[in-house]
Design a protein around this motif. Structure first.
Motif, mmCIF file in Angstrom:
data_model
loop_
_atom_site.group_PDB
_atom_site.id
_atom_site.type_symbol
_atom_site.label_atom_id
_atom_site.label_comp_id
_atom_site.label_asym_id
_atom_site.label_seq_id
_atom_site.Cartn_x
_atom_site.Cartn_y
_atom_site.Cartn_z
ATOM 1 N N GLU A 6 0.827 -1.204 0.000
ATOM 2 C CA GLU A 6 0.000 0.000 0.000
ATOM 3 C C GLU A 6 0.860 1.253 0.000
ATOM 4 O O GLU A 6 0.529 2.247 -0.649
ATOM 5 N N ASP A 7 1.960 1.231 0.731
ATOM 6 C CA ASP A 7 2.851 2.379 0.795
ATOM 7 C C ASP A 7 4.096 2.087 -0.027
ATOM 8 O O ASP A 7 4.939 1.273 0.347
ATOM 9 N N LEU A 8 4.213 2.743 -1.165
ATOM 10 C CA LEU A 8 5.346 2.530 -2.055
ATOM 11 C C LEU A 8 6.465 3.548 -1.843
ATOM 12 O O LEU A 8 7.511 3.456 -2.489
ATOM 13 N N LYS A 9 6.252 4.486 -0.955
ATOM 14 C CA LYS A 9 7.229 5.553 -0.759
ATOM 15 C C LYS A 9 8.582 4.978 -0.343
ATOM 16 O O LYS A 9 8.690 4.196 0.603
ATOM 17 N N GLY A 10 9.614 5.349 -1.108
ATOM 18 C CA GLY A 10 10.964 4.919 -0.802
ATOM 19 C C GLY A 10 11.313 3.517 -1.246
ATOM 20 O O GLY A 10 12.439 3.068 -1.027
ATOM 21 N N ARG A 33 11.034 4.545 -5.985
ATOM 22 C CA ARG A 33 12.245 4.827 -6.760
ATOM 23 C C ARG A 33 12.328 3.793 -7.885
ATOM 24 O O ARG A 33 13.010 2.762 -7.745
ATOM 25 N N PRO A 34 11.647 4.040 -9.006
ATOM 26 C CA PRO A 34 11.608 3.040 -10.072
ATOM 27 C C PRO A 34 12.841 3.073 -10.965
ATOM 28 O O PRO A 34 13.509 4.102 -11.116
ATOM 29 N N VAL A 35 13.101 1.917 -11.563
ATOM 30 C CA VAL A 35 14.064 1.770 -12.649
ATOM 31 C C VAL A 35 13.321 1.056 -13.769
ATOM 32 O O VAL A 35 12.741 -0.013 -13.545
ATOM 33 N N SER A 70 18.806 -5.990 -5.097
ATOM 34 C CA SER A 70 18.801 -4.547 -5.355
ATOM 35 C C SER A 70 17.420 -3.906 -5.210
ATOM 36 O O SER A 70 17.327 -2.680 -5.064
ATOM 37 N N PHE A 71 16.348 -4.705 -5.250
ATOM 38 C CA PHE A 71 15.010 -4.127 -5.326
ATOM 39 C C PHE A 71 14.059 -4.737 -4.303
ATOM 40 O O PHE A 71 14.191 -5.903 -3.921
#
Length: 207
Positions: A6-10, A33-35, A70-71
């Motif tokens: 629900e919270d994608l921040k950071g 922080r998408p790539v 990394s993700f």
């Protein structure tokens, strides 16, 4: 972003087969922080023209240029997996670059759709091919070179590929055609969409 926290921040998020990075732009708005990664240089050029504030990477999804872990999350909307002959290679790479507890959410054309003609009217409701025929769909240019290849997998194939790659399948979603959508798009329509699922969404966790 079905299945995403629900919270994608950071959160560090990898979009695979990103095309023009539509999903990554949405993720960035949510504070992630998408790539965005795609094999096609031209697709990434489209993303640049539209405007992005995150990295764009041209690379093969089966050989991801990132360190292990990394993700936090990876996603793919009709990208990469339908177009490779061995999806396990991609799945194992995605698992490698995810942190423990990470999630991979990907969508593909629903496998049952391969048995029906790609027509929005009644003619698109009669089975015309075997669901179990895994012959790839190939388009060729005038010289006979393949310019588009899409591979068919049954639902069972997809589930086994996920399991053998080390993921745990936690959900399989088959979205229903929404009542408000009265338009036709390609081979899809309210008639056909109300009877046959067009999309399969797999939600996979890395232990």
């Amino acid at each position: 972003m079905l299945g995403a926290p629900e919270d994608l921040k950071g959160k560090d998020v990898l979009e695979i087969g990103a095309g023009a990075a539509q999903c990554s732009r949405w993720l960035a708005v949510q504070g992630a922080r998408p790539v965005a990664l795609d094999l096609s240089h031209r697709q990434l050029q489209h993303a640049l023209r539209i405007g992005v504030t995150f990295p764009l990477i041209q690379a093969d999804a089966a050989v991801l240029p990132f360190r292990d872990g990394s993700f936090d999350l990876a996603c793919s909307a009709y990208g990469a997996l339908p177009f490779v002959a061995d999806p396990v290679l991609v799945l194992r790479e995605v698992r490698r670059v995810l942190r423990p507890g990470g999630r991979f959410v990907f969508s593909v054309t629903h496998p049952i759709r391969w048995a029906f003609p790609d027509e929005p009217g009644p003619e698109g409701l009669s089975v015309s091919a075997s669901y179990f025929d895994r012959t790839p769909y190939v388009e060729q240019d005038e010289q006979g070179r393949a310019v588009y290849v899409e591979h068919h997998r049954t639902l069972g194939d997809r589930v086994r590929e996920i399991a053998v790659s080390g993921f745990r399948l936690v959900d399989l979603v088959e979205p229903e055609w929404p009542a408000w959508n009265t338009s036709e798009w390609g081979g899809w329509s309210p008639l056909r969409g109300g009877l046959i699922p067009g999309t399969a969404i797999f939600v996979c966790d890395r232990d």
